[in-house]
Design a protein around this motif. Structure first.
Motif, PDB file in Angstrom:
ATOM      1  N   GLY A  38       0.741  -1.083  -0.029  1.00 33.72           N
ATOM      2  CA  GLY A  38       0.027   0.010  -0.125  1.00 33.72           C
ATOM      3  C   GLY A  38       0.871   1.345  -0.156  1.00 33.72           C
ATOM      4  N   ALA A  39       1.927   1.080  -0.320  1.00 30.97           N
ATOM      5  CA  ALA A  39       3.007   2.474  -0.226  1.00 30.97           C
ATOM      6  C   ALA A  39       2.663   3.181  -1.573  1.00 30.97           C
ATOM      7  CB  ALA A  39       4.438   1.988  -0.331  1.00 30.97           C
ATOM      8  N   ASN A  40       2.958   4.559  -1.467  1.00 29.91           N
ATOM      9  CA  ASN A  40       2.765   5.475  -2.455  1.00 29.91           C
ATOM     10  C   ASN A  40       4.495   5.515  -2.948  1.00 29.91           C
ATOM     11  OD1 ASN A  40       2.777   7.463  -4.464  1.00 29.91           O
ATOM     12  ND2 ASN A  40       1.866   8.906  -3.032  1.00 29.91           N
ATOM     13  N   LEU A  41       4.783   4.932  -4.042  1.00 32.02           N
ATOM     14  CA  LEU A  41       5.993   4.869  -4.684  1.00 32.02           C
ATOM     15  C   LEU A  41       6.118   5.646  -6.082  1.00 32.02           C
ATOM     16  CD1 LEU A  41       7.060   1.365  -3.923  1.00 32.02           C
ATOM     17  CD2 LEU A  41       8.233   3.401  -2.915  1.00 32.02           C
ATOM     18  N   ARG A  42       5.082   6.633  -6.248  1.00 34.34           N
ATOM     19  CA  ARG A  42       4.885   7.144  -7.609  1.00 34.34           C
ATOM     20  C   ARG A  42       6.122   8.088  -7.833  1.00 34.34           C
ATOM     21  NH1 ARG A  42      -0.399   8.150  -9.308  1.00 34.34           N
ATOM     22  NH2 ARG A  42       0.243   9.979 -10.333  1.00 34.34           N
ATOM     23  N   GLY A  43       6.803   7.603  -9.150  1.00 30.54           N
ATOM     24  CA  GLY A  43       8.056   8.451  -9.414  1.00 30.54           C
ATOM     25  C   GLY A  43       9.278   8.237  -8.847  1.00 30.54           C
ATOM     26  N   ALA A  44       9.223   7.181  -7.940  1.00 33.97           N
ATOM     27  CA  ALA A  44      10.517   6.676  -7.003  1.00 33.97           C
ATOM     28  C   ALA A  44      11.436   6.267  -7.973  1.00 33.97           C
ATOM     29  CB  ALA A  44      10.219   5.990  -5.702  1.00 33.97           C
ATOM     30  N   LEU A  45      12.863   6.508  -7.494  1.00 30.52           N
ATOM     31  CA  LEU A  45      13.942   6.041  -8.315  1.00 30.52           C
ATOM     32  C   LEU A  45      14.242   4.853  -7.494  1.00 30.52           C
ATOM     33  CD1 LEU A  45      15.951   9.506  -9.263  1.00 30.52           C
ATOM     34  CD2 LEU A  45      14.302   8.098 -10.469  1.00 30.52           C
ATOM     35  N   LEU A  46      14.103   3.530  -7.948  1.00 32.20           N
ATOM     36  CA  LEU A  46      14.580   2.607  -7.401  1.00 32.20           C
ATOM     37  C   LEU A  46      15.571   1.669  -8.074  1.00 32.20           C
ATOM     38  CD1 LEU A  46      11.018   1.554  -5.879  1.00 32.20           C
ATOM     39  CD2 LEU A  46      13.218   1.597  -4.696  1.00 32.20           C
ATOM     40  N   ILE A  47      16.394   2.408  -8.874  1.00 37.31           N
ATOM     41  CA  ILE A  47      17.522   1.883  -9.857  1.00 37.31           C
ATOM     42  C   ILE A  47      18.601   1.091  -8.978  1.00 37.31           C
ATOM     43  CG2 ILE A  47      19.486   2.187 -11.217  1.00 37.31           C
ATOM     44  CD1 ILE A  47      17.827   5.297 -12.052  1.00 37.31           C
ATOM     45  N   ALA A  48      18.695  -0.166  -9.296  1.00 38.01           N
ATOM     46  CA  ALA A  48      19.597  -1.189  -8.582  1.00 38.01           C
ATOM     47  C   ALA A  48      19.362  -1.611  -7.257  1.00 38.01           C
ATOM     48  CB  ALA A  48      21.029  -0.568  -8.682  1.00 38.01           C
ATOM     49  N   ALA A  49      17.711  -1.059  -6.615  1.00 35.54           N
ATOM     50  CA  ALA A  49      17.701  -1.355  -5.320  1.00 35.54           C
ATOM     51  C   ALA A  49      17.382  -2.754  -4.999  1.00 35.54           C
ATOM     52  CB  ALA A  49      16.369  -0.832  -4.990  1.00 35.54           C
ATOM     53  N   ASP A  50      17.598  -3.083  -3.807  1.00 35.49           N
ATOM     54  CA  ASP A  50      17.613  -4.748  -3.531  1.00 35.49           C
ATOM     55  C   ASP A  50      16.138  -4.719  -2.947  1.00 35.49           C
ATOM     56  OD1 ASP A  50      17.430  -7.002  -2.596  1.00 35.49           O
ATOM     57  OD2 ASP A  50      19.373  -7.034  -1.247  1.00 35.49           O
ATOM     58  N   LEU A  51      15.162  -5.305  -3.571  1.00 32.62           N
ATOM     59  CA  LEU A  51      13.838  -5.397  -3.207  1.00 32.62           C
ATOM     60  C   LEU A  51      13.315  -6.894  -3.131  1.00 32.62           C
ATOM     61  CD1 LEU A  51      12.184  -2.538  -5.511  1.00 32.62           C
ATOM     62  CD2 LEU A  51      12.044  -2.693  -3.111  1.00 32.62           C
ATOM     63  N   THR A  52      14.494  -7.753  -2.967  1.00 33.95           N
ATOM     64  CA  THR A  52      14.114  -9.275  -2.801  1.00 33.95           C
ATOM     65  C   THR A  52      13.511  -9.439  -1.730  1.00 33.95           C
ATOM     66  OG1 THR A  52      16.559  -9.319  -3.557  1.00 33.95           O
ATOM     67  CG2 THR A  52      15.402 -11.263  -2.355  1.00 33.95           C
ATOM     68  N   GLY A  53      12.252 -10.046  -1.727  1.00 36.78           N
ATOM     69  CA  GLY A  53      11.334 -10.513  -1.114  1.00 36.78           C
ATOM     70  C   GLY A  53      10.412  -9.361  -0.424  1.00 36.78           C
TER      71      GLY A  53
END
Length: 295
Positions: free
Chosen positions: A217-232
């Motif tokens: 339910g997060a608001n991530l509109r336009g966020a820069l998640l380049i090379a982020a670790d979102l594992t799991g």
């Protein structure tokens, strides 16, 4: 007469591609009915995404006479990963077959300047149509469905206009008007998620360590998640419109129910058979050779 070619999208989905959504069928790229517009109309600069520079209106050296890509199967290996994540949302075939009635820019060179000018405008309209159509399928967004239907009718009408009318559109103003409805739709969806919901709108999260993060339910509109670790990570019901997922690791992440997620965003990311996706999207072929089942 229109010219057809049997060429899949730049990053062909795996064999378990979801069944076609009739409301979005015209908003999916059909390269067989396009005159290679993304390979000509748009510029790109030598970078990690493109091996060479190319000016707008200049045909890519890999574009063949039949509008096929000469290195389609080897784009990533040859330094053109940027091509594999581009999505025209069906604008290419719309401009080629509807706006210009099947006359290609090689056989009718006088059409080239206007055709290349109109293509990015049409893509913007089709992208907005994609998001509006998704919002109309979200039950929590019912309070804005009437306004969304009016917006979709207006956008659809604009896409059927002449080349001259398309070239004269104020795309920025259209985006602003439609975005207000999309923001509200996203808010209504996220409001159904219990507990405190994170707000990372427009945040710089490049390279962030978000392994196992609760982003439901997060608001991530336009966020820069380049090379982020979102594992799991748990991204269920998160608003992901405009998120830059380039090289982000989505292995084992749960994106079921995420709103405004596109195939292009997935194609730019990394993942595997354990990544859970919305039923309308497919696991990119380059993630792994294993078959994947959406939920």
């Amino acid at each position: 007469m229109s010219r057809k070619r049997e060429t899949p999208s730049a990053d062909t989905p795996s064999p378990d591609t979801p069944a076609a959504d009739p409301d979005r069928r015209a908003l999916r790229a059909d390269c067989a009915n396009c005159f290679g517009l993304c390979c000509v109309a748009l510029p790109f600069a030598a970078s990690a995404d493109f091996a060479v520079d190319k000016a707008a209106g200049q045909a890519c050296t890999n574009l063949q006479e039949d509008f096929r890509c000469g290195i389609h199967a080897r784009l990533r290996d040859r330094g053109f990963s940027g091509c594999t994540v581009f999505d025209c949302f069906g604008a290419g075939q719309k401009v080629s077959q509807t706006t210009f009635g099947g006359r290609d820019w090689r056989q009718a060179p006088e059409t080239a300047p206007r055709m290349f000018e109109v293509f990015p405008v049409m893509r913007a309209l089709h992208e907005l149509l994609w998001y509006v159509t998704e919002a109309l399928a979200l039950p929590p967004a019912r309070p804005v469905h009437a306004d969304l239907r009016r917006a979709r009718a207006n956008l659809d009408g604009l896409t059927r206009g002449s080349a001259e009318s398309l070239a004269g559109l104020d795309v920025a103003a259209l985006r602003q008007d439609v975005n207000a409805l999309l923001v509200r739709a996203g808010e209504l969806v996220r409001a159904k998620v219990p507990g405190r919901r994170k707000n990372h709108r427009g945040a710089d999260l490049i390279g962030a360590r978000l392994r196992g993060a609760d982003l439901r339910g997060a608001n991530l509109r336009g966020a820069l998640l380049i090379a982020a670790d979102l594992t799991g990570a748990d991204l269920r019901s998160a608003d992901l419109i405009g998120v830059d997922f380039r090289d982000a690791d989505l292995t084992g992440a749960d994106l079921t129910g995420a709103v405004f997620l596109t195939q292009a965003q997935l194609n730019a990311a990394k993942g595997d058979v354990t990544t859970r996706l919305p039923g309308t999207l497919s696991r990119p072929a380059h993630w792994s050779s294993e078959r994947f089942r959406t939920t």
